[in-house]
Each structure stands twice: as structure tokens, then as C-alpha cells.
Scaffold this motif. Structure first.
Motif, PDB file in Angstrom:
ATOM      1  N   HIS A 261      -4.396   7.456  -1.105  1.00 43.87           N
ATOM      2  CA  HIS A 261      -4.289   8.779  -0.170  1.00 43.87           C
ATOM      3  C   HIS A 261      -2.699   8.886  -0.092  1.00 43.87           C
ATOM      4  CE1 HIS A 261      -3.589  11.200   3.514  1.00 43.87           C
ATOM      5  NE2 HIS A 261      -4.445  11.789   3.126  1.00 43.87           N
ATOM      6  N   HIS A 262      -1.823   8.028   0.114  1.00 44.98           N
ATOM      7  CA  HIS A 262      -0.508   8.019   0.182  1.00 44.98           C
ATOM      8  C   HIS A 262       0.245   6.915  -0.302  1.00 44.98           C
ATOM      9  CE1 HIS A 262      -1.952   7.272   4.341  1.00 44.98           C
ATOM     10  NE2 HIS A 262      -0.744   6.561   4.505  1.00 44.98           N
ATOM     11  N   LEU A 263       1.174   7.288  -1.132  1.00 44.90           N
ATOM     12  CA  LEU A 263       1.987   5.925  -1.860  1.00 44.90           C
ATOM     13  C   LEU A 263       3.392   6.214  -0.826  1.00 44.90           C
ATOM     14  CD1 LEU A 263       2.605   7.099  -5.285  1.00 44.90           C
ATOM     15  CD2 LEU A 263       1.384   4.984  -4.696  1.00 44.90           C
TER      16      LEU A 263
ATOM     17  N   HIS B 216      10.304   3.589   8.669  1.00 42.47           N
ATOM     18  CA  HIS B 216       9.334   3.364   9.714  1.00 42.47           C
ATOM     19  C   HIS B 216       8.205   2.150   9.554  1.00 42.47           C
ATOM     20  CE1 HIS B 216       5.665   3.936  12.203  1.00 42.47           C
ATOM     21  NE2 HIS B 216       6.556   4.471  12.962  1.00 42.47           N
ATOM     22  N   HIS B 217       7.730   2.178   8.594  1.00 45.26           N
ATOM     23  CA  HIS B 217       7.027   1.085   8.097  1.00 45.26           C
ATOM     24  C   HIS B 217       6.645   0.870   6.795  1.00 45.26           C
ATOM     25  CE1 HIS B 217       3.171   3.878   8.339  1.00 45.26           C
ATOM     26  NE2 HIS B 217       2.850   2.965   7.494  1.00 45.26           N
ATOM     27  N   CYS B 218       6.287  -0.448   6.508  1.00 39.16           N
ATOM     28  CA  CYS B 218       5.681  -0.680   5.360  1.00 39.16           C
ATOM     29  C   CYS B 218       4.377  -1.097   5.228  1.00 39.16           C
ATOM     30  CB  CYS B 218       6.567  -1.791   4.521  1.00 39.16           C
ATOM     31  SG  CYS B 218       6.971  -3.319   5.372  1.00 39.16           S
ATOM     32  N   SER B 219       3.276  -0.816   4.491  1.00 38.88           N
ATOM     33  CA  SER B 219       2.065  -1.115   4.760  1.00 38.88           C
ATOM     34  C   SER B 219       1.523  -1.798   3.290  1.00 38.88           C
ATOM     35  CB  SER B 219       1.346   0.321   4.866  1.00 38.88           C
ATOM     36  OG  SER B 219      -0.168  -0.131   4.682  1.00 38.88           O
ATOM     37  N   TRP B 220       0.615  -2.773   4.053  1.00 40.25           N
ATOM     38  CA  TRP B 220       0.175  -3.870   3.171  1.00 40.25           C
ATOM     39  C   TRP B 220      -1.431  -3.965   2.937  1.00 40.25           C
ATOM     40  CZ3 TRP B 220       3.811  -5.949   0.087  1.00 40.25           C
ATOM     41  CH2 TRP B 220       5.172  -5.936   0.472  1.00 40.25           C
TER      42      TRP B 220
ATOM     43  N   ALA C 231       0.918  -1.220  -0.003  1.00 41.96           N
ATOM     44  CA  ALA C 231       0.088  -0.086   0.112  1.00 41.96           C
ATOM     45  C   ALA C 231       0.900   1.130   0.028  1.00 41.96           C
ATOM     46  CB  ALA C 231      -0.796   0.110   1.018  1.00 41.96           C
ATOM     47  N   HIS C 232       1.949   1.498   0.937  1.00 46.19           N
ATOM     48  CA  HIS C 232       2.671   2.672   0.846  1.00 46.19           C
ATOM     49  C   HIS C 232       3.830   2.275   1.877  1.00 46.19           C
ATOM     50  CE1 HIS C 232      -0.340   2.917   4.311  1.00 46.19           C
ATOM     51  NE2 HIS C 232       0.571   3.301   4.985  1.00 46.19           N
ATOM     52  N   ILE C 233       4.944   3.072   1.882  1.00 41.48           N
ATOM     53  CA  ILE C 233       5.885   3.114   2.859  1.00 41.48           C
ATOM     54  C   ILE C 233       6.015   4.608   3.633  1.00 41.48           C
ATOM     55  CG2 ILE C 233       7.392   1.450   1.741  1.00 41.48           C
ATOM     56  CD1 ILE C 233       8.854   3.590   0.393  1.00 41.48           C
TER      57      ILE C 233
ATOM     58  N   HIS D 267      -3.678  -2.508  11.517  1.00 39.87           N
ATOM     59  CA  HIS D 267      -2.924  -3.018  12.709  1.00 39.87           C
ATOM     60  C   HIS D 267      -1.494  -3.292  12.298  1.00 39.87           C
ATOM     61  CE1 HIS D 267      -2.082  -5.535  16.162  1.00 39.87           C
ATOM     62  NE2 HIS D 267      -1.367  -6.200  15.473  1.00 39.87           N
ATOM     63  N   TYR D 268      -0.672  -2.615  13.294  1.00 40.49           N
ATOM     64  CA  TYR D 268       0.883  -2.783  12.839  1.00 40.49           C
ATOM     65  C   TYR D 268       1.285  -3.838  13.670  1.00 40.49           C
ATOM     66  CZ  TYR D 268       0.583   1.962  11.216  1.00 40.49           C
ATOM     67  OH  TYR D 268       0.092   3.325  10.585  1.00 40.49           O
ATOM     68  N   VAL D 269       2.382  -4.566  13.036  1.00 46.50           N
ATOM     69  CA  VAL D 269       3.084  -5.610  13.642  1.00 46.50           C
ATOM     70  C   VAL D 269       4.673  -5.249  13.805  1.00 46.50           C
ATOM     71  CG1 VAL D 269       3.720  -8.084  13.880  1.00 46.50           C
ATOM     72  CG2 VAL D 269       1.790  -7.351  12.758  1.00 46.50           C
TER      73      VAL D 269
ATOM     74  N   SER E  25       5.389  -3.280  10.206  1.00 48.30           N
ATOM     75  CA  SER E  25       4.596  -3.839   8.938  1.00 48.30           C
ATOM     76  C   SER E  25       2.962  -3.564   9.238  1.00 48.30           C
ATOM     77  CB  SER E  25       4.827  -5.233   8.574  1.00 48.30           C
ATOM     78  OG  SER E  25       4.970  -5.536   7.405  1.00 48.30           O
ATOM     79  N   GLU E  26       2.338  -2.937   8.362  1.00 44.52           N
ATOM     80  CA  GLU E  26       0.882  -2.570   8.847  1.00 44.52           C
ATOM     81  C   GLU E  26       0.184  -3.336   7.798  1.00 44.52           C
ATOM     82  OE1 GLU E  26       0.166   1.390   7.449  1.00 44.52           O
ATOM     83  OE2 GLU E  26      -1.720   1.612   8.448  1.00 44.52           O
ATOM     84  N   TYR E  27      -0.919  -3.913   8.563  1.00 44.57           N
ATOM     85  CA  TYR E  27      -2.107  -4.428   7.730  1.00 44.57           C
ATOM     86  C   TYR E  27      -3.142  -3.366   7.570  1.00 44.57           C
ATOM     87  CZ  TYR E  27      -0.905  -9.157   8.765  1.00 44.57           C
ATOM     88  OH  TYR E  27      -0.091 -10.593   8.772  1.00 44.57           O
TER      89      TYR E  27
END
Ligand SMILES: [Fe+2]
Length: 319
Positions: A209-211, A223-227, A166-168, A264-266, A274-276
Motif C-alpha cells: 500500500h505504501h513504499l 520519521h520511520h523506517c518500517s520492516w 517495507a516502507h519509509i 509496533h514502533y520502537v 523503526s516499525e515492525y
């Protein structure tokens, strides 16, 4: 699958020079075997590719992330995807702006345009298929009809497997300069920001909304990658499948304000996340998003548990 994807025409805003996707990004961790376990349990397909790990989502050959081994967790480079007929324009833009071109990092084969961002992070603009969505991603909130159970037995719960990156979210030293650089050079647009602490940018050719987003720190970092997943149920089951494997540290379930996604971030074994993510806002190629700066206390999350004490700690500082 490939034929079906090829038949879908990517959305594009005419007359605008901007990257359309985060094609992939690279970071290093101290132990690739541990990373393979963590991201595999998260629901990604993690393949060995020479000295790297390649992270994909189920049923899609696209490599979203490459991971290398290094002494500490460390952000590497970001490769943005652009339309083929835009590459020469980007090349000219870099020249006009006096941005020095680089060779690709060691071990990376790519003939894209390489340069450094305002903080020295290597960035590439390459020709790539548009991997950012061309419409808002499907979100399911299914309610069972009367007389039928809505939940399944716990032993029959499905495994959450994200649909796409989804984004970083990256740490940066100066959020205002990040907005300026990524807008003027890469053609991204500011969606929303908060008091110089965070900024969210989208692609002008239609994207979530954000890449990419930037959070203020005294150094760079990932910081995180989002999926992207398809429901709150998938988020909850994902959190459970990680907790069952010992990856208990996290933050969620909650809902963000800016971007509106459920999350939810793990926490990964190196302190990043890593974000769901589900149901994030979408900015079509035909829409100008009403960008605004928001007060911090009114913008981070709409609801959810208390934020972990180290949620915005940059574990890459000191490298
Ligand atoms: Fe996120």
C-alpha cells in the motif's frame, strides 16, 4: 537463493513509467556504534562498509539502508529502483520537466539519475532488481489445535528478524507537492491521504500500500523506517526483544487504518522510529487502488495504545 530469486519474474504494469521499489535510503546519525547495536537488536544484519553501515535482512544480500556518521540524525538520500529499459525514459522525463541532474553525494558510487525532490532531498533513480514484493507477503495466524499448547516457553521464544524493508515515512513541508512530485516524476501513485497531513504512495508495478509516505512538518526528515515481519507474534516478540535491551520507548501493538498493517514502533536513540509491520495491504500491478482522502480522526489507527506525545515530532528540525 539468488538463483531462486532470479527465476521469479517481477510483476510489471505494461505501458507505465514508474519506479518499482525503494531500493535503499541513506541517513546520518551521530554514533554508528550505537546504531549498529540498535538495528542489530531490532533483528537486522548490520555490516560495516567503509565509512558507512549497511543494513540487510537475514538471508538476503540486498542492502536496504546505509547509515553514515554526522553531527545529528539527518535524512540523506533515497534511491528508487527502476527497470533497466525505463532508465532512458526517466532521463528524458527529467529533461522535459526541467529537473536538474546532480552528481551522486560524496562517498556514494552510483551511475543512476540523481536530482533533488520538491524539498531539496537528493533522490536517485537507478536500475535495480525489483525488491518490492510481487505478491502480498505471507502473514501467519496459527492457532494450535485442541489438546496442544499454542505458546512456547518464554526462554525458547524466537528472535524476530524482519524479512525486508517495507516502507519509509518522510517529513515534508507540503504534502500536496510531495504527492505531485513523486507521482509526476517517479511515477508513484497515491494510495490514501488525510487532510494534507499525510499521504501514502505505492508503486505501479505491484507493491505494498505504501513504499513511501509523507507527513507534514516545517522541514524535511526521516520519521520511520518500517520492516516487514510475518505475524503479530513476530511483532510482539520484536517489541519484547528491544525492551529487554533497554529500547523501551515505542508505540504498539496496534493496527493502522490506511495500509491496515499491524504495528509496533520502537523509538531509536535519535527520536525517529523503526516499525515492525505485518499484513500491510497490497496493490497488485493489475489493480487500480481506490485512492481517497480520509478524515484524520478516522484514519490513523484502528486500535492500539495512546500515541506517544512526540510520535510526530521532527527531530531533524533546526539542522
Ligand atoms: Fe509505517
Amino acid at each position: 537463493m539468488t538463483a531462486i530469486r532470479a527465476a521469479i519474474k517481477p510483476t510489471r504494469r505494461p505501458g507505465e513509467l514508474g519506479v518499482h521499489s525503494v531500493d535503499r535510503f541513506h541517513f546520518a546519525v551521530p554514533d554508528l556504534a550505537v546504531a549498529k547495536t540498535f538495528y542489530g537488536e531490532f533483528g537486522l544484519e548490520v555490516d560495516e562498509d567503509g565509512e558507512f553501515l549497511a543494513m540487510k535482512t537475514r538471508g538476503n544480500p540486498h542492502v536496504w539502508v546505509t547509515l553514515g556518521e554526522g553531527p545529528r540524525k539527518k535524512l540523506g538520500h533515497i534511491s528508487f529502483g527502476a527497470f533497466e529499459d525505463d532508465i532512458d525514459h526517466f532521463s528524458r522525463r527529467l529533461q522535459e520537466m526541467g529537473i536538474k541532474r546532480l552528481d551522486p553525494p560524496p562517498g556514494i558510487e552510483s551511475n543512476g539519475l540523481w536530482f533533488r525532490d520538491h524539498n531539496g532531498v537528493p533522490v536517485e533513480i537507478r536500475v535495480a532488481e525489483k525488491s518490492s514484493p510481487n505478491a502480498k507477503s505471507v502473514f501467519a495466524a496459527v492457532s494450535a489445535p485442541p489438546g496442544v499448547p499454542g505458546a512456547v516457553a518464554r526462554s525458547k521464544a524466537s528472535i524476530t528478524q524482519p524479512r525486508r524493508l517495507a516502507h519509509i515515512l518522510l517529513f515534508t513541508v507540503d504534502v500536496a507537492r510531495a504527492i505531485e512530485f513523486y507521482s509526476k516524476v517517479l511515477g508513484l501513485r497515491l494510495s490514501d491521504s488525510s487532510e494534507g497531513n499525510i499521504a501514502f504512495l505505492h508503486g505501479v508495478h505491484g507493491s505494498d500500500h505504501h513504499l513511501v509516505a509523507f507527513a507534514r512538518s516545517s522541514g524535511v526528515g526521516m520519521h520511520h523506517c518500517s520492516w516487514d515481519v510475518g505475524s503479530v507474534q513476530d511483532i510482539g516478540l520484536g517489541a519484547m526483544q528491544m525492551a529487554k535491551k533497554g529500547f523501551v520507548a515505542g508505540w504498539g501493538l496496534g493496527r493502522h487504518v490506511l495500509g491496515s498493517n499491524y504495528f509496533h514502533y520502537v523509538q531509536d536513540p535519535w527520536g525517529s522510529w523503526s516499525e515492525y509491520s505485518a499484513d500491510i495491504d497490497y496493490v497488485p500491478a493489475t489493480t487500480d487502488w481506490a485512492s481517497a482522502d480520509h478524515p484524520g480522526e478516522d484514519s490513523f489507527y484502528l486500535w492500539g495504545p495512546n500515541v506517544p506525545e512526540d510520535f510526530i515530532r521532527n527531530y531533524e528540525l533546526g539542522n
